[in-house]
Design an enzyme around this catalytic site. Sequence first.
Site, PDB file in Angstrom:
ATOM      1  N   GLY A  10       7.505 -26.994  36.296  1.00  0.00           N
ATOM      2  CA  GLY A  10       6.913 -26.198  35.060  1.00  0.00           C
ATOM      3  C   GLY A  10       6.840 -24.682  35.650  1.00  0.00           C
ATOM      4  O   GLY A  10       6.312 -24.307  36.682  1.00  0.00           O
ATOM      5  N   ARG A  72      12.804 -29.513  36.231  1.00  0.00           N
ATOM      6  CA  ARG A  72      12.054 -30.765  36.755  1.00  0.00           C
ATOM      7  C   ARG A  72      12.931 -31.471  37.199  1.00  0.00           C
ATOM      8  O   ARG A  72      13.557 -32.618  36.620  1.00  0.00           O
ATOM      9  CB  ARG A  72      11.299 -31.381  35.661  1.00  0.00           C
ATOM     10  CG  ARG A  72       9.925 -30.389  35.044  1.00  0.00           C
ATOM     11  CD  ARG A  72       9.048 -31.291  34.458  1.00  0.00           C
ATOM     12  NE  ARG A  72       7.955 -30.596  34.135  1.00  0.00           N
ATOM     13  CZ  ARG A  72       6.832 -30.095  34.576  1.00  0.00           C
ATOM     14  NH1 ARG A  72       6.943 -30.195  35.941  1.00  0.00           N
ATOM     15  NH2 ARG A  72       6.075 -29.445  33.958  1.00  0.00           N
ATOM     16  N   ASP A 103       3.079 -30.028  42.967  1.00  0.00           N
ATOM     17  CA  ASP A 103       3.287 -31.049  43.866  1.00  0.00           C
ATOM     18  C   ASP A 103       4.736 -31.567  44.052  1.00  0.00           C
ATOM     19  O   ASP A 103       5.246 -32.047  44.935  1.00  0.00           O
ATOM     20  CB  ASP A 103       2.266 -32.168  43.514  1.00  0.00           C
ATOM     21  CG  ASP A 103       2.624 -32.708  41.902  1.00  0.00           C
ATOM     22  OD1 ASP A 103       3.043 -31.720  41.431  1.00  0.00           O
ATOM     23  OD2 ASP A 103       1.791 -33.529  41.600  1.00  0.00           O
ATOM     24  N   THR A 125       0.951 -23.839  40.132  1.00  0.00           N
ATOM     25  CA  THR A 125       0.611 -24.817  38.988  1.00  0.00           C
ATOM     26  C   THR A 125      -0.690 -24.558  38.633  1.00  0.00           C
ATOM     27  O   THR A 125      -1.495 -24.038  38.690  1.00  0.00           O
ATOM     28  CB  THR A 125       0.698 -26.303  39.448  1.00  0.00           C
ATOM     29  OG1 THR A 125       0.151 -26.957  38.316  1.00  0.00           O
ATOM     30  CG2 THR A 125      -0.603 -26.454  40.629  1.00  0.00           C
ATOM     31  N   ILE A 126      -0.351 -24.368  36.750  1.00  0.00           N
ATOM     32  CA  ILE A 126      -1.326 -24.010  36.160  1.00  0.00           C
ATOM     33  C   ILE A 126      -2.513 -25.194  36.225  1.00  0.00           C
ATOM     34  O   ILE A 126      -3.824 -24.877  36.008  1.00  0.00           O
ATOM     35  CB  ILE A 126      -1.262 -23.735  34.496  1.00  0.00           C
ATOM     36  CG1 ILE A 126      -0.553 -25.057  34.021  1.00  0.00           C
ATOM     37  CG2 ILE A 126      -0.249 -22.573  34.359  1.00  0.00           C
ATOM     38  CD1 ILE A 126      -0.784 -24.869  32.489  1.00  0.00           C
ATOM     39  N   ASP A 127      -2.290 -26.358  36.665  1.00  0.00           N
ATOM     40  CA  ASP A 127      -3.185 -27.363  36.761  1.00  0.00           C
ATOM     41  C   ASP A 127      -4.057 -27.305  38.016  1.00  0.00           C
ATOM     42  O   ASP A 127      -5.110 -28.166  38.142  1.00  0.00           O
ATOM     43  CB  ASP A 127      -2.502 -28.858  36.636  1.00  0.00           C
ATOM     44  CG  ASP A 127      -1.524 -29.192  35.780  1.00  0.00           C
ATOM     45  OD1 ASP A 127      -1.816 -28.417  34.645  1.00  0.00           O
ATOM     46  OD2 ASP A 127      -0.911 -30.206  35.586  1.00  0.00           O
ATOM     47  N   ASP A 129      -3.788 -28.529  40.970  1.00  0.00           N
ATOM     48  CA  ASP A 129      -4.125 -29.672  41.613  1.00  0.00           C
ATOM     49  C   ASP A 129      -3.356 -29.745  42.842  1.00  0.00           C
ATOM     50  O   ASP A 129      -3.416 -30.897  43.468  1.00  0.00           O
ATOM     51  CB  ASP A 129      -3.929 -30.726  40.631  1.00  0.00           C
ATOM     52  CG  ASP A 129      -2.543 -30.597  40.060  1.00  0.00           C
ATOM     53  OD1 ASP A 129      -1.786 -30.003  40.526  1.00  0.00           O
ATOM     54  OD2 ASP A 129      -2.158 -32.100  39.428  1.00  0.00           O
ATOM     55  N   ARG A 162     -17.503 -27.125  11.616  1.00  0.00           N
ATOM     56  CA  ARG A 162     -16.658 -28.082  12.144  1.00  0.00           C
ATOM     57  C   ARG A 162     -16.905 -28.405  13.728  1.00  0.00           C
ATOM     58  O   ARG A 162     -17.248 -27.826  14.540  1.00  0.00           O
ATOM     59  CB  ARG A 162     -14.948 -27.704  11.718  1.00  0.00           C
ATOM     60  CG  ARG A 162     -14.443 -27.819  10.583  1.00  0.00           C
ATOM     61  CD  ARG A 162     -13.162 -27.051  10.496  1.00  0.00           C
ATOM     62  NE  ARG A 162     -12.650 -27.217   9.155  1.00  0.00           N
ATOM     63  CZ  ARG A 162     -11.556 -26.595   8.658  1.00  0.00           C
ATOM     64  NH1 ARG A 162     -11.146 -25.784   9.367  1.00  0.00           N
ATOM     65  NH2 ARG A 162     -11.145 -27.003   7.401  1.00  0.00           N
ATOM     66  N   MET A 169      -3.837 -28.596  29.057  1.00  0.00           N
ATOM     67  CA  MET A 169      -3.120 -29.174  30.083  1.00  0.00           C
ATOM     68  C   MET A 169      -3.844 -29.593  31.305  1.00  0.00           C
ATOM     69  O   MET A 169      -4.964 -29.110  31.344  1.00  0.00           O
ATOM     70  CB  MET A 169      -1.877 -28.186  30.476  1.00  0.00           C
ATOM     71  CG  MET A 169      -0.644 -28.332  29.302  1.00  0.00           C
ATOM     72  SD  MET A 169       0.660 -27.234  30.093  1.00  0.00           S
ATOM     73  CE  MET A 169       1.863 -27.716  28.653  1.00  0.00           C
ATOM     74  N   GLY A 170      -3.350 -30.674  32.018  1.00  0.00           N
ATOM     75  CA  GLY A 170      -3.951 -31.039  33.255  1.00  0.00           C
ATOM     76  C   GLY A 170      -3.738 -32.365  33.318  1.00  0.00           C
ATOM     77  O   GLY A 170      -4.634 -33.357  32.580  1.00  0.00           O
ATOM     78  N   ARG A 171      -2.722 -32.919  33.748  1.00  0.00           N
ATOM     79  CA  ARG A 171      -2.234 -34.496  33.639  1.00  0.00           C
ATOM     80  C   ARG A 171      -3.234 -35.170  34.816  1.00  0.00           C
ATOM     81  O   ARG A 171      -3.845 -36.378  34.348  1.00  0.00           O
ATOM     82  CB  ARG A 171      -1.098 -34.630  34.463  1.00  0.00           C
ATOM     83  CG  ARG A 171       0.149 -34.075  33.364  1.00  0.00           C
ATOM     84  CD  ARG A 171       1.388 -34.119  34.030  1.00  0.00           C
ATOM     85  NE  ARG A 171       1.312 -33.054  35.186  1.00  0.00           N
ATOM     86  CZ  ARG A 171       2.564 -32.689  35.583  1.00  0.00           C
ATOM     87  NH1 ARG A 171       3.835 -33.469  35.382  1.00  0.00           N
ATOM     88  NH2 ARG A 171       2.861 -31.624  36.576  1.00  0.00           N
ATOM     89  N   GLU A 222      -5.408 -33.327  28.686  1.00  0.00           N
ATOM     90  CA  GLU A 222      -4.355 -34.302  28.322  1.00  0.00           C
ATOM     91  C   GLU A 222      -4.422 -35.401  28.871  1.00  0.00           C
ATOM     92  O   GLU A 222      -4.052 -36.574  28.562  1.00  0.00           O
ATOM     93  CB  GLU A 222      -3.129 -33.683  28.383  1.00  0.00           C
ATOM     94  CG  GLU A 222      -2.557 -33.153  29.718  1.00  0.00           C
ATOM     95  CD  GLU A 222      -1.396 -32.541  29.909  1.00  0.00           C
ATOM     96  OE1 GLU A 222      -0.628 -32.424  28.856  1.00  0.00           O
ATOM     97  OE2 GLU A 222      -0.918 -31.960  31.004  1.00  0.00           O
ATOM     98  N   HIS A 271       2.095 -25.224  25.742  1.00  0.00           N
ATOM     99  CA  HIS A 271       2.928 -24.266  26.311  1.00  0.00           C
ATOM    100  C   HIS A 271       2.396 -22.865  26.384  1.00  0.00           C
ATOM    101  O   HIS A 271       2.795 -22.109  27.383  1.00  0.00           O
ATOM    102  CB  HIS A 271       4.362 -24.283  26.396  1.00  0.00           C
ATOM    103  CG  HIS A 271       4.666 -25.544  26.862  1.00  0.00           C
ATOM    104  ND1 HIS A 271       4.651 -26.886  26.070  1.00  0.00           N
ATOM    105  CD2 HIS A 271       5.140 -26.122  28.078  1.00  0.00           C
ATOM    106  CE1 HIS A 271       5.228 -27.837  26.727  1.00  0.00           C
ATOM    107  NE2 HIS A 271       5.756 -27.496  27.812  1.00  0.00           N
ATOM    108  N   GLN A 273      -0.422 -21.907  27.356  1.00  0.00           N
ATOM    109  CA  GLN A 273      -1.110 -21.790  28.537  1.00  0.00           C
ATOM    110  C   GLN A 273      -0.168 -21.419  29.747  1.00  0.00           C
ATOM    111  O   GLN A 273      -0.814 -20.826  30.726  1.00  0.00           O
ATOM    112  CB  GLN A 273      -1.899 -23.214  28.877  1.00  0.00           C
ATOM    113  CG  GLN A 273      -2.772 -23.594  27.674  1.00  0.00           C
ATOM    114  CD  GLN A 273      -3.164 -25.096  28.034  1.00  0.00           C
ATOM    115  OE1 GLN A 273      -3.969 -25.644  28.749  1.00  0.00           O
ATOM    116  NE2 GLN A 273      -2.273 -25.888  27.456  1.00  0.00           N
ATOM    117  N   ARG A 274       1.040 -21.586  29.650  1.00  0.00           N
ATOM    118  CA  ARG A 274       1.812 -21.115  30.791  1.00  0.00           C
ATOM    119  C   ARG A 274       2.526 -19.962  30.254  1.00  0.00           C
ATOM    120  O   ARG A 274       3.682 -19.328  31.362  1.00  0.00           O
ATOM    121  CB  ARG A 274       2.814 -22.506  30.869  1.00  0.00           C
ATOM    122  CG  ARG A 274       2.231 -23.670  31.546  1.00  0.00           C
ATOM    123  CD  ARG A 274       3.152 -24.623  32.294  1.00  0.00           C
ATOM    124  NE  ARG A 274       4.580 -24.412  32.009  1.00  0.00           N
ATOM    125  CZ  ARG A 274       5.242 -25.488  31.735  1.00  0.00           C
ATOM    126  NH1 ARG A 274       4.605 -26.837  31.771  1.00  0.00           N
ATOM    127  NH2 ARG A 274       6.602 -25.652  31.455  1.00  0.00           N
TER     128      ARG A 274
END
Length: 340
Positions: A10, A72, A103, A125-127, A129, A162, A169-171, A222, A271, A273-274
């Site tokens: 990504g 990918r 990764d 990676t934005i994640d 990780d 509300r 994101m973040g798998r 997510e 997306h 976020q990216r």
Amino acid sequence: MRVGLLTGGGDVPGLNAAIRAVVKRGDTEHGHQIIGFRNGWKGVAEGDVVQLGRQNIRNVLATGGTLLGTARWHPHRNEGGLEAVQATLEAERIDALICIGGDGTLHAASKVAAAGVPVVGIPKTIDNDVWGTDASIGFDTAVTIVTEAIDRIHTTAESHNRVMVVEVMGRSAGWIAVTSAIAGGAEIVLAPEEPFDIDTVVKYLRHRHRAHASFSIVVVAEGAVPAPGTAMQFETEVGEFGIVAGATGERVRTEIAARTGFDTRVTVLGHVQRGGSPTAADRILASRFGMLAIDAVSDKVDNMMTALHGEKVELVPIAEIAGKVKHVPADLLEVAKALA
Ligand code: F6P
């Protein structure tokens, strides 16, 4: 030297800053030729090359995306992939390869390195990780974007009384969720590191709305999952290309609305976020990683990944990071929960 360069997986903001650093330093300091591969490992397998010079990196420091394109696609997961990659690298007389990726891309890089090709990886990676580094390119920008979004959601949440569920994101890891929840002052954060109990979430929201507030913000990664044996159970929805965006957020929204009766909405940042321009911190990190990577291949220090350790950028063996996930530490999660 002829140095190959690719971006895989990504995209993230800051990739062009890293490409720029490799090309600029490679040309000015070392006199290398930089051979770019389009669309990640797929471009290597297909021999899709572009010679990168100073003209290609003009005005790219502040731009999002990747000027090389990405995909990918991993050679070790496709029949004949590794052989095709090796054939192109030989045909192009590549002396060393710099791979900018997360990764998956770095795992592929370690396979290619094991087959005898000198490789240096750069984590993005934005994640956030990737194992072995304090930060990856793109994470700071993503957290900045999400924090701004939470700030904006705050005002409309309060006006309408509300509960707003914000899916980020973040798998496998909840870095974006936890850090943006702290920065944005969210009431609840659900991250993969700590499977949640919907009863606890609902109890907290009821108490808060009874005691002192008429609105709440719930940040959901997510990849967040319910704890086994608790009232709400679901499997993370995975499609052909990974987690289905919005599925987790919508499930949590539906459950909160049904159990509390509160007016509850979901925002899926996806997306966004990216996209767009990298923050100054990501431009600096990408520039430091790019420079270290090209210096490393020039010094024949191969099969390493650039890494941030505190204030320093250093090299770590690429084989050590493959297949591992860097999770959010408990003390950081605790800050998000304590200040809710
Ligand atoms: O690679 C990071 C990531 O942004 C994940 O957080 C997310 O699940 C995934 O990519 C989305 O991938 P795609 O762009 O293929 O939809």
